[in-house]
Design an enzyme around this catalytic site. Sequence first.
Site, PDB file in Angstrom:
ATOM      1  N   ASP A   1       0.814  -1.220   0.000  1.00 51.23           N
ATOM      2  CA  ASP A   1       0.000   0.000   0.000  1.00 51.23           C
ATOM      3  C   ASP A   1       0.843   1.264   0.000  1.00 51.23           C
ATOM      4  O   ASP A   1       2.060   1.222   0.201  1.00 51.23           O
ATOM      5  CB  ASP A   1      -0.973  -0.007   1.193  1.00 51.23           C
ATOM      6  CG  ASP A   1      -0.332  -0.478   2.490  1.00 51.23           C
ATOM      7  OD1 ASP A   1       0.909  -0.479   2.586  1.00 51.23           O
ATOM      8  OD2 ASP A   1      -1.076  -0.843   3.409  1.00 51.23           O
TER       9      ASP A   1
ATOM     10  N   ASN B   1      -7.870  -2.678  14.108  1.00 50.85           N
ATOM     11  CA  ASN B   1      -9.246  -3.005  13.721  1.00 50.85           C
ATOM     12  C   ASN B   1      -9.297  -4.206  12.770  1.00 50.85           C
ATOM     13  O   ASN B   1     -10.337  -4.497  12.187  1.00 50.85           O
ATOM     14  CB  ASN B   1      -9.907  -1.783  13.071  1.00 50.85           C
ATOM     15  CG  ASN B   1      -9.182  -1.343  11.801  1.00 50.85           C
ATOM     16  OD1 ASN B   1      -8.233  -1.997  11.371  1.00 50.85           O
ATOM     17  ND2 ASN B   1      -9.630  -0.250  11.205  1.00 50.85           N
TER      18      ASN B   1
ATOM     19  N   HIS C   1      -7.458  -4.548   9.979  1.00 48.56           N
ATOM     20  CA  HIS C   1      -7.145  -4.301   8.567  1.00 48.56           C
ATOM     21  C   HIS C   1      -5.852  -5.008   8.165  1.00 48.56           C
ATOM     22  O   HIS C   1      -4.948  -5.208   8.975  1.00 48.56           O
ATOM     23  CB  HIS C   1      -7.132  -2.810   8.223  1.00 48.56           C
ATOM     24  CG  HIS C   1      -5.970  -2.019   8.727  1.00 48.56           C
ATOM     25  ND1 HIS C   1      -6.083  -0.706   9.131  1.00 48.56           N
ATOM     26  CD2 HIS C   1      -4.653  -2.310   8.871  1.00 48.56           C
ATOM     27  CE1 HIS C   1      -4.896  -0.246   9.490  1.00 48.56           C
ATOM     28  NE2 HIS C   1      -4.013  -1.208   9.345  1.00 48.56           N
TER      29      HIS C   1
ATOM     30  N   GLU D   1      -9.904  -1.847   5.225  1.00 48.88           N
ATOM     31  CA  GLU D   1     -10.562  -1.592   6.496  1.00 48.88           C
ATOM     32  C   GLU D   1     -11.776  -2.514   6.647  1.00 48.88           C
ATOM     33  O   GLU D   1     -12.229  -3.119   5.671  1.00 48.88           O
ATOM     34  CB  GLU D   1     -11.002  -0.117   6.548  1.00 48.88           C
ATOM     35  CG  GLU D   1      -9.872   0.885   6.336  1.00 48.88           C
ATOM     36  CD  GLU D   1      -8.978   1.066   7.572  1.00 48.88           C
ATOM     37  OE1 GLU D   1      -8.934   0.180   8.446  1.00 48.88           O
ATOM     38  OE2 GLU D   1      -8.310   2.120   7.643  1.00 48.88           O
TER      39      GLU D   1
HETATM   40  C1  F6R Z   1       1.414  -1.448   6.221  1.00 53.31           C
HETATM   41  C2  F6R Z   1       0.063  -1.986   6.294  1.00 53.31           C
HETATM   42  C3  F6R Z   1      -0.739  -1.961   7.537  1.00 53.31           C
HETATM   43  C4  F6R Z   1       0.078  -2.283   8.797  1.00 53.31           C
HETATM   44  C5  F6R Z   1      -0.798  -2.218  10.030  1.00 53.31           C
HETATM   45  C6  F6R Z   1      -0.008  -2.457  11.307  1.00 53.31           C
HETATM   46  O1  F6R Z   1       1.940  -1.582   4.912  1.00 53.31           O
HETATM   47  O2  F6R Z   1      -0.403  -2.422   5.305  1.00 53.31           O
HETATM   48  O3  F6R Z   1      -1.790  -2.882   7.401  1.00 53.31           O
HETATM   49  O4  F6R Z   1       0.641  -3.555   8.664  1.00 53.31           O
HETATM   50  O5  F6R Z   1      -1.434  -0.976  10.101  1.00 53.31           O
HETATM   51  O6  F6R Z   1       0.885  -1.417  11.501  1.00 53.31           O
HETATM   52  P1  F6R Z   1       1.988  -1.481  12.640  1.00 53.31           P
HETATM   53  O7  F6R Z   1       2.937  -2.557  12.245  1.00 53.31           O
HETATM   54  O8  F6R Z   1       2.643  -0.131  12.620  1.00 53.31           O
HETATM   55  O9  F6R Z   1       1.285  -1.788  13.925  1.00 53.31           O
END
Ligand code: F6R
Length: 237
Positions: free
Chosen positions: A66, A132, A134, A139
């Site tokens: 992403d 959440n 994702h 989401e």
């Molecule tokens: C990042 C991504 C997100 C993160 C998620 C957890 O490329 O796609 O889904 O993996 O938000 O983020 P952290 O590791 O910072 O808790």
Amino acid sequence: MKIIIDTKEKIAEMAADRYVRLLKEKPNAVLGGATGSTPLGLYAELSRRCKAGEISFKDAMSFNLDEYVGLDGTHDQSYRYFMNENLFNHIDIDINKTFVPSGIDTDSASDYDKAIQAAGGIDMQLLGIGNNGHIGFNEPGTPFGSETHVVELTESTRSANARFFESIDEVPTHAVTMGIKTVMNARSVILMAIGSAKAEIIKATIQGPVTEEVPASVLQLHPDVEFYIDYEAAALL
Ligand code: F6R
């Protein structure tokens, strides 16, 4: 489904072992990358091993999950910048074979799936997980059939990511992300989770019903998925 529970240092090492095995078997593997805090230990370990000659990415390719809409790759909060700084600049991968969705040319989002297919499909997709549920920026409520697309970020995700920006107002409102189907098409998936803030969502992901309300729960349906979870994130399993 395989579930590995250990300290955050050890899960980073074990996930790195998984990369070593994959790249030994298939040096030109197509890797799926993630950003965020969770993979930092893994990326440091991969960088260390690459410098020590224990692993090589020279024939590999990578596609990241992403990118924020509106940030180009030179912005220090863009995911392209993150990947260069935390992994690509420290390993022997050919930078021209690393791909991150464009946060600027978002009309080309659907071409991303085509590019992945043209590369032969992702061999191993790395994921973190949002509080959440994702995965990527898919989401809750995202259809399981979704491919790469632009999403509006929830307030929960924007406030979770505000720590990297001067203020929440600077956190982009939209992102472009691989879809759930794009992730599920990967031949194997590894999801890492660290810390007590992830404990509830890890329980829902692994032991709850498969539902679009918990995007990561779809992984229960994947034929080759491994969870690398530290003790805190695994506390409710
Ligand atoms: C990042 C991504 C997100 C993160 C998620 C957890 O490329 O796609 O889904 O993996 O938000 O983020 P952290 O590791 O910072 O808790």
